[in-house]
Design an enzyme around this catalytic site. Structure first.
Site, mmCIF file in Angstrom:
data_model
loop_
_atom_site.group_PDB
_atom_site.id
_atom_site.type_symbol
_atom_site.label_atom_id
_atom_site.label_comp_id
_atom_site.label_asym_id
_atom_site.label_seq_id
_atom_site.Cartn_x
_atom_site.Cartn_y
_atom_site.Cartn_z
ATOM 1 N N GLU A 87 0.589 -0.911 0.042
ATOM 2 C CA GLU A 87 -0.307 0.385 -0.361
ATOM 3 C C GLU A 87 1.065 0.823 0.242
ATOM 4 O O GLU A 87 1.913 1.463 0.891
ATOM 5 C CB GLU A 87 -0.477 0.083 1.262
ATOM 6 C CG GLU A 87 -1.635 -0.790 1.446
ATOM 7 C CD GLU A 87 -2.692 -1.604 0.008
ATOM 8 O OE1 GLU A 87 -2.744 0.057 -0.470
ATOM 9 O OE2 GLU A 87 -3.609 -2.029 -0.285
ATOM 10 N N CYS A 150 -8.386 -1.635 7.682
ATOM 11 C CA CYS A 150 -7.558 -1.872 7.608
ATOM 12 C C CYS A 150 -6.868 -0.160 7.481
ATOM 13 O O CYS A 150 -5.682 -0.130 7.964
ATOM 14 C CB CYS A 150 -7.050 -3.066 6.485
ATOM 15 S SG CYS A 150 -7.334 -4.674 6.425
ATOM 16 N N HIS A 176 -1.709 -5.967 1.838
ATOM 17 C CA HIS A 176 -2.408 -6.865 2.214
ATOM 18 C C HIS A 176 -1.834 -8.041 1.325
ATOM 19 O O HIS A 176 -1.267 -8.089 0.497
ATOM 20 C CB HIS A 176 -3.796 -6.058 0.848
ATOM 21 C CG HIS A 176 -4.606 -5.038 1.626
ATOM 22 N ND1 HIS A 176 -4.990 -3.649 1.706
ATOM 23 C CD2 HIS A 176 -6.112 -5.879 2.423
ATOM 24 C CE1 HIS A 176 -6.087 -3.119 2.443
ATOM 25 N NE2 HIS A 176 -6.865 -4.465 3.174
HETATM 26 N N1 PCA Z 1 -9.372 -6.473 5.944
HETATM 27 C C1 PCA Z 1 -9.683 -5.429 6.043
HETATM 28 C C2 PCA Z 1 -10.243 -5.467 7.704
HETATM 29 C C3 PCA Z 1 -9.465 -6.676 8.224
HETATM 30 C C4 PCA Z 1 -9.236 -7.366 7.226
HETATM 31 O O1 PCA Z 1 -8.191 -8.155 6.615
HETATM 32 C C5 PCA Z 1 -9.644 -4.452 5.642
HETATM 33 O O2 PCA Z 1 -9.238 -4.127 4.471
HETATM 34 O O3 PCA Z 1 -10.084 -3.276 5.672
#
Ligand code: PCA
Length: 221
Positions: A87, A150, A176
């Site tokens: 990210e 997140c 992610h």
């Molecule tokens: N993914 C979510 C919140 C917790 C997670 O593992 C997100 O991408 O916001």
């Protein structure tokens, strides 16, 4: 046998609790697999964050105070993505498409009122991208971590690092991971996620500058 020095520098990796009715979250499984491992003279500590607005940041802040880590990589699941997503930017917005695990669904609210609009990742994302691809792992730079828990944690982490004197040398960012095969497609094997995160940690501990040319890591206005 040598005892571990309590002052050995630490790396904090966080994963999230399962959410949206799921029973697993690969982000937690992947960071847990690295708990206690050594990378470039640092010891990895893995911790789980609740998938709850506000509470996730309270837990994170406690972890930052306790461990004073040299590096923090928060990890989350992004269903629908096929690659490890490095990210680039955290934005000061909570705008939940679904309720969190406490049933809360904030809409168009700042993560931190009065804080900057956004922070760039402090991680060397382009160097990480190359290293991951050279290791044969699907990886990409992502321009948005969304506006759910997140991004909330990513923004709160970057704001804490920017505004806490004791953490001014701590590097931080967010990655992610896709679903695991048992969750649906697209997916990635847990072993590949773990291998990729280890590579990411090594890069972040050894590459000096986190900002791409022309961009300063930190707040954007
Ligand atoms: N993914 C979510 C919140 C917790 C997670 O593992 C997100 O991408 O916001």
């Amino acid at each position: 046998m040598l005892a571990l020095s309590p002052r050995q520098p630490q790396v904090l990796l966080t994963g999230f609790a399962p959410f949206a009715g799921a029973s697993i979250n690969p982000s937690w499984q992947a960071v847990l697999a690295l708990h206690g491992r050594q990378v470039a003279g640092h010891r990895i500590v893995a911790a789980q964050l609740p998938t709850v607005f506000g509470e996730a940041l309270q837990v994170l802040e406690g972890l930052l105070q306790r461990h004073q880590p040299a590096l923090v990589i928060a990890v989350g699941q992004a269903g629908g993505r096929a690659a490890l997503s490095l990210e680039r930017v955290a934005i000061n917005v909570d705008d939940a498409p679904i309720a969190d695990n406490a049933g809360t669904r904030p809409v168009d609210r700042p993560v931190v009122p009065g804080a900057p609009a956004a922070y760039f990742s402090g991680l060397p994302i382009k160097t990480m991208l190359t290293a991951l691809q050279q290791a044969g792992l699907p990886a990409e730079v992502s321009q948005t971590a969304g506006t759910f828990v997140c991004n909330h944690v990513f923004f709160g982490l970057m704001h804490a690092l920017a505004s806490t004197p004791a953490l001014r040398h701590t590097r931080g960012g967010f990655i992610h991971v896709p679903w695991l095969p048992e969750q649906g497609a697209p997916h990635m094997a847990l072993d590949d996620m773990v291998r990729g995160l280890r590579i990411a940690v090594r890069c972040a501990l050894t590459v000096p500058d986190g900002a791409p040319p022309g961009l300063a890591a930190g707040a954007t206005h």
